[in-house]
Design an enzyme around this catalytic site. Structure first.
Site, mmCIF file in Angstrom:
data_model
loop_
_atom_site.group_PDB
_atom_site.id
_atom_site.type_symbol
_atom_site.label_atom_id
_atom_site.label_comp_id
_atom_site.label_asym_id
_atom_site.label_seq_id
_atom_site.Cartn_x
_atom_site.Cartn_y
_atom_site.Cartn_z
ATOM 1 N N HIS A 173 -63.852 -29.182 10.582
ATOM 2 C CA HIS A 173 -62.763 -30.251 11.217
ATOM 3 C C HIS A 173 -61.702 -29.418 12.089
ATOM 4 O O HIS A 173 -61.448 -28.427 11.760
ATOM 5 C CB HIS A 173 -61.826 -30.675 9.881
ATOM 6 C CG HIS A 173 -62.788 -31.824 8.855
ATOM 7 N ND1 HIS A 173 -63.817 -31.336 8.180
ATOM 8 C CD2 HIS A 173 -62.501 -32.943 8.715
ATOM 9 C CE1 HIS A 173 -64.170 -32.389 7.645
ATOM 10 N NE2 HIS A 173 -63.429 -33.439 7.903
ATOM 11 N N ASN A 205 -64.236 -20.882 8.204
ATOM 12 C CA ASN A 205 -63.864 -22.356 8.059
ATOM 13 C C ASN A 205 -63.418 -22.333 6.674
ATOM 14 O O ASN A 205 -62.589 -22.825 6.418
ATOM 15 C CB ASN A 205 -65.230 -22.968 8.333
ATOM 16 C CG ASN A 205 -64.707 -24.623 8.248
ATOM 17 O OD1 ASN A 205 -63.936 -24.979 8.364
ATOM 18 N ND2 ASN A 205 -65.591 -25.422 7.527
#
Length: 354
Positions: A173, A205
């Site tokens: 994201h 991440n």
């Protein structure tokens, strides 16, 4: 390398920290500014070859950083120039078949606004806005959201779900789902692949990058309004075999479709809440690689101009210098480390699928 000498953009690896791209972007001596641009205009009649529809003559401006060439019809000894010679060609006539581009697919949703790069199948940038009130609302649940292709983008330029399958990268994201829990619609918007980039999972991440996102949310404890722009970078690295700088990145998918960024940036605007008030800006560039959680966040802080030069974007062109403040001069730019399993439990989700 001291931060004042531009300790940055080449964070080519977590070990190299902020030094590599800084060397690239500061090693060249400045070039003299080009002469003022000269505006040249020419009327172009455009008609459709299929429908036969005629359009009014259109003056299409073009700019050149150089002065116009001498007019051969004008002699220095003649104070009365001859009429200009009509151009025998019309390059702008190509527009009758369509504008080649580049096109930037802009997406506006309740939780984010983005600009999409059709060439890399990643966003140019994604912008979000968080406030103390927006983060308090718990109306969206991640377990009801699904990753989805962005059908507003033409299929031939679109990132595909299958591109990530067994790629070894997370669907990372750019605007985190945790920032959009104030409604299910807002959270669902963050799961479009146009809000994703391939990111290293363990060690980035799911670790350092996630702690960085938490740092951004904690800024709302001090500032009533925080805006964040996030996006990918594709930075050069020096080839040790010949000392030359080259840009190299992986492309995932079969056939290859989505570029894997070498780095990611965040530009943070912490607003004091007053109309025309001060804005504390922080710019950061992190490598798309495993980063030790003990590495200080300030090692990745860079001048805003570095992100602009590396991305080709402008982030504060309409913000007067006198209203700007340095974010890390006002707050402690450091991370609070939480174990991944603990964060997943608190967020109410399982292990992300690749």
């Amino acid at each position: 390398m001291p931060l004042k000498t531009l300790a940055f953009v080449g964070v080519a690896s977590a070990a190299a920290g902020a030094g590599l791209a800084s060397a690239f972007f500061t090693s060249r001596s400045p070039k003299p500014a080009p002469p003022p641009a000269v505006l040249l205009t020419s009327p172009v009649a455009v008609s459709s070859p299929t429908s036969g529809t005629s359009f009014p003559n259109t003056t299409i401006p073009t700019t050149s950083p150089y002065p116009p060439p001498p007019n051969p019809a004008f002699s220095s000894s003649d104070q009365h120039p001859l009429p200009p010679i009509p151009a025998p060609v019309n390059p702008s006539g190509i527009f009758q078949y369509g504008f080649p581009g580049p096109r930037s697919d802009t997406r506006m949703t309740p939780s984010l606004t983005s600009s999409y790069d059709r060439r890399t199948r990643n966003p140019h940038w994604v912008a979000e806005h968080i406030t103390p009130a927006s983060l308090l609302i718990q109306a969206g649940d991640r377990k009801h959201s699904i990753f989805a292709e962005d059908e507003s983008i033409p299929a031939m330029f679109r990132g595909k779900l299958k591109d990530y399958f067994r790629s070894g990268y997370d669907r990372g994201h750019q605007v985190p789902a945790a920032d959009a829990k104030w409604s299910q619609e807002a959270m669902d918007a963050t799961f479009a692949l146009s809000n994703m980039c391939p990111q290293v999972g363990d060690g980035f991440n799911r670790d350092y990058w996630a702690h960085f996102e938490d740092f951004c949310r904690r800024l709302t404890h001090r500032y009533p309004s925080v805006r964040i722009v996030t996006g990918p970078l594709y930075l050069p690295a020096r080839d040790p075999s010949d000392g030359k700088w080259r840009v190299s990145y992986e492309v995932i998918g079969s056939p290859p479709n989505i570029a894997v960024p070498t780095h990611f940036y965040k530009v943070i605007y912490a607003e004091d809440g007053r109309t025309g008030g001060n804005v504390s800006i922080g710019a950061f560039v992190l490598p798309n690689a495993v980063i030790d959680n003990n590495k200080p966040l300030k090692d990745f802080e860079v001048p805003l101009e570095i992100v602009e030069r590396a991305s080709g974007l402008e982030f504060a062109s309409q913000l007067p210098v006198e209203r700007r403040r340095g974010l890390c001069r006002e707050v402690d730019c450091s991370l609070i480390i939480k174990e991944y399993a603990q964060r997943q439990k608190s967020f109410g989700k399982g292990t992300p699928k690749l």
